[in-house]
Enzyme design. Structure first.
Site, PDB file in Angstrom:
ATOM      1  N   ASN A 225      -9.140  -4.043  -2.853  1.00 57.80           N
ATOM      2  CA  ASN A 225      -9.573  -5.353  -3.360  1.00 57.80           C
ATOM      3  C   ASN A 225     -10.523  -6.062  -2.395  1.00 57.80           C
ATOM      4  O   ASN A 225     -11.377  -6.827  -2.828  1.00 57.80           O
ATOM      5  CB  ASN A 225      -8.366  -6.246  -3.689  1.00 57.80           C
ATOM      6  CG  ASN A 225      -7.405  -6.378  -2.542  1.00 57.80           C
ATOM      7  OD1 ASN A 225      -6.980  -5.380  -1.966  1.00 57.80           O
ATOM      8  ND2 ASN A 225      -7.058  -7.598  -2.184  1.00 57.80           N
ATOM      9  N   HIS A 310      -5.554   2.370  -4.176  1.00 55.44           N
ATOM     10  CA  HIS A 310      -5.269   1.247  -3.279  1.00 55.44           C
ATOM     11  C   HIS A 310      -3.945   0.538  -3.573  1.00 55.44           C
ATOM     12  O   HIS A 310      -3.124   0.329  -2.697  1.00 55.44           O
ATOM     13  CB  HIS A 310      -6.426   0.243  -3.302  1.00 55.44           C
ATOM     14  CG  HIS A 310      -6.237  -0.850  -2.285  1.00 55.44           C
ATOM     15  ND1 HIS A 310      -6.184  -0.590  -0.930  1.00 55.44           N
ATOM     16  CD2 HIS A 310      -6.039  -2.179  -2.413  1.00 55.44           C
ATOM     17  CE1 HIS A 310      -5.986  -1.720  -0.280  1.00 55.44           C
ATOM     18  NE2 HIS A 310      -5.878  -2.706  -1.153  1.00 55.44           N
ATOM     19  N   HIS A 320       2.531  -8.572  -3.184  1.00 54.48           N
ATOM     20  CA  HIS A 320       1.799  -7.777  -4.181  1.00 54.48           C
ATOM     21  C   HIS A 320       2.724  -6.995  -5.118  1.00 54.48           C
ATOM     22  O   HIS A 320       2.341  -5.953  -5.649  1.00 54.48           O
ATOM     23  CB  HIS A 320       0.852  -6.761  -3.516  1.00 54.48           C
ATOM     24  CG  HIS A 320      -0.249  -7.376  -2.713  1.00 54.48           C
ATOM     25  ND1 HIS A 320      -1.022  -8.413  -3.180  1.00 54.48           N
ATOM     26  CD2 HIS A 320      -0.725  -7.085  -1.480  1.00 54.48           C
ATOM     27  CE1 HIS A 320      -1.918  -8.730  -2.258  1.00 54.48           C
ATOM     28  NE2 HIS A 320      -1.758  -7.948  -1.226  1.00 54.48           N
ATOM     29  N   VAL A 348      -0.225  -3.204   0.387  1.00 53.86           N
ATOM     30  CA  VAL A 348       0.917  -3.936   0.934  1.00 53.86           C
ATOM     31  C   VAL A 348       0.979  -3.646   2.435  1.00 53.86           C
ATOM     32  O   VAL A 348       1.018  -2.479   2.839  1.00 53.86           O
ATOM     33  CB  VAL A 348       2.215  -3.495   0.233  1.00 53.86           C
ATOM     34  CG1 VAL A 348       3.417  -4.171   0.867  1.00 53.86           C
ATOM     35  CG2 VAL A 348       2.137  -3.800  -1.252  1.00 53.86           C
TER      36      VAL A 348
HETATM   37 FE   LIG Z   1      -5.498  -4.782  -0.613  1.00 52.68          FE
END
Ligand SMILES: [Fe+2]
Ligand SMILES: *[C@@H]1O[C@H](CO)[C@@H](O)[C@H](O)[C@H]1NC(C)=O
Ligand SMILES: *[C@@H]1O[C@H](CO)[C@@H](O)[C@H](O)[C@H]1NC(C)=O
Ligand SMILES: *[C@@H]1O[C@H](CO)[C@@H](O)[C@H](O)[C@H]1NC(C)=O
Ligand SMILES: *[C@@H]1O[C@H](CO)[C@@H](O)[C@H](O)[C@H]1NC(C)=O
Ligand SMILES: *[C@@H]1O[C@H](CO)[C@@H](O)[C@H](O)[C@H]1NC(C)=O
Length: 462
Positions: A225, A310, A320, A348
């Site tokens: 991200n 990811h 998360h 994480v």
């Molecule tokens: Fe990430």
């Protein structure tokens, strides 16, 4: 009665849960560490000196390497000179780069070069040289052995690295691990986007920071991200713009239409890279590609099937939590049917390893929503504990779910030593220890050739 036994066991070991595996009581520290200063990573000396050098596999089978670097002032020279070591009359070859640059808000990148070196010999060390007289820089890399079922090969595993003092410890430990030959990086590189205006200078400092490893061995990239850099508030509307300009991957070789998902074969492994932040629903390009990809894997050629993504599909951290769930719903049945050995994820900022479990029976009406033991399922490893600016994620879901074998809130990296088609030795190295110490280790048995149950030896004592 069961609850009394459980309580007694709890007294015996605070670390062991009756529901699942081990939660290590060890927590490195809970506060985030700050980024190393920009001054810690000055550009190399010399006029227009090449910097931020990194390499990755350049084709499907490992006979090609992409060399990438940045020159700050001038587009030229944009060539790399290279030759194999060990030969008396080595013939020097040259490859020309594709050169690009980008603007991001008020930042303008240097010239970013990507040169592909083709038709390399297997199992050979090559020297390569960048820049011109006065600012020449020399590096080297080793090509892998020819793809084959019993070829030993060692991969490093790391994620969510960033550029803090903790990141520096992780990378220093990794570089001192002399066995690892190629990095499987599960996303979130520089964390530039955690700074005002996504300060893209942080992409440059990160490139300089990791060079001591990335210039010498391939890093296989998956996007996280923090690579998206989507910021409409400053008119930056193109997702992955800095990442895709800076990090090229051989996606066309696996017939992918995007650098965000692709696969490579290396030694005895087949590595599939997925994108958590691109569409993966039915009929999307990534879905269609992956569907066609699995039948191409020949376990007689590459016994080890490894997926990088990811956002984890199984993870019991509060941080998360369940963000990877929709992708799990789409793809889990495929990874089980195809006997994937390992699914590696980051995101994480903690370490966790699961048992071999699956949750593919559930169909909304049958209520069978609990993961069950499944010898065809992969082990899921979450290793987003590189040490970035956001700090560790230390709040785990309690009680530890039955799928979770080992979890610990500290920074580190892992190593996967493939020995042959049946056996691989996996170790996780927490930063706090000296590099040779494995805080979690496991003989992993190949799902296709030797689908026996593994027995872990997590040394969670601190
Ligand atoms: Fe990430
Ligand atoms: C970009 O804008 C920010 C905020 O106005 C400023 O601090 C920074 O120095 C600018 N950078 C460049 C390269 O102009
Ligand atoms: C990063 O780690 C290396 C190796 O331990 C050390 O020499 C260097 O000073 C560290 N850098 C910073 C900015 O702390
Ligand atoms: C799979 O790989 C083996 C070993 O390289 C080869 O002999 C076999 O023909 C391959 N199978 C297919 C279906 O390509
Ligand atoms: C859902 O699963 C149950 C039990 O396995 C099965 O009987 C039922 O037909 C399934 N429903 C659908 C729509 O597939
Ligand atoms: C594969 O490697 C393991 C671990 O080194 C070893 O015990 C086993 O005998 C090897 N298998 C073969 C067929 O060589």
């Amino acid at each position: 009665m069961a609850s009394i036994v459980c309580f007694l066991l709890l007294l015996l070991s605070i670390a062991r849960s009756c529901h699942g595996g081990i939660t290590s009581p060890y927590v490195r520290k809970t506060e985030a560490s700050i980024d190393m200063p920009v001054e810690a990573f000055p550009p190399p000396e010399g006029d227009n000196a090449p910097e931020q050098v990194h390499i990755t596999q350049g084709d499907l089978i490992g006979r090609s390497v992409i060399i990438s670097w940045v020159t700050p002032k001038d587009r030229f020279p944009n060539t790399v000179t290279y030759w194999p070591t060990g030969k008396k009359h080595h013939h020097k070859r040259q490859a020309r780069a594709v050169t690009t640059f980008y603007r991001y808000y008020n930042y303008t990148s240097g010239y970013i070069h990507h040169a592909t070196l083709n038709k390399l010999k297997y199992n050979t060390r090559y020297i390569y040289e960048l820049g011109r007289h006065g600012s020449t820089r020399r590096f080297s890399f080793a090509t892998p052995p020819q793809v084959g079922p019993d070829v030993p090969y060692t991969f490093g595993i790391m994620g969510d690295l960033g550029q803090t003092y903790d990141s520096n410890v992780t990378l220093t430990h990794y570089v001192s691990n002399k066995k690892a030959q190629t990095m499987l990086f599960v996303g979130d590189l520089s964390y530039a986007d955690d700074h005002p205006l996504h300060d893209n200078v942080k992409w440059d400092t990160w490139g300089r920071f990791v060079e001591k490893s990335t210039a010498y061995q391939p890093w296989i990239w998956a996007a996280g991200n923090h690579e998206i850099d989507y910021a409409p508030e400053i008119d930056e509307h193109t997702p992955f713009k800095p990442y895709m300009h800076r990090y090229h991957v051989p996606y066309r070789a696996s017939h992918s239409t995007s650098p965000l998902w692709y696969s490579v074969k290396r030694a005895s492994a087949y590595i599939i890279v997925l994108s958590s932040y691109s569409a993966y629903g039915k009929y999307t390009p990534q879905y269609d590609w992956l569907k066609q990809e699995f039948p191409k894997v020949n376990r007689s050629e590459t016994p080890w099937l490894i997926v990088l993504v990811h956002s984890p599909w199984y993870n019991s951290n509060n941080y998360h939590y369940m963000e990877g769930e929709t992708m799990r719903v789409m793809f889990e049945s495929w990874v089980v049917e195809n006997k994937v050995d390992l699914v590696l994820a980051g995101h994480v900022h903690s370490y966790e390893r699961t048992y071999r479990i699956s949750n593919v029976r559930y169909n909304i009406t049958n209520g069978m929503s609990t993961p069950i033991k499944d010898p065809s399922a992969p082990i899921y490893i979450t290793i987003g504990d590189g040490g970035n600016i956001e700090g560790p994620a230390y709040r785990f879901t309690e009680p530890q779910p039955s799928y979770s074998a080992f979890r610990e809130a500290s920074f580190g990296h892992a190593s996967l030593e493939i020995k042959n088609r049946t056996h691989a030795y996996y170790t996780w190295h927490r930063n706090h220890d000296n590099e040779p110490v494995a805080a979690d280790s496991l003989w992993i048995y190949n799902r296709y050739w030797y689908p026996e149950e593994e027995h872990s030896s997590a040394s969670y004592m601190v």
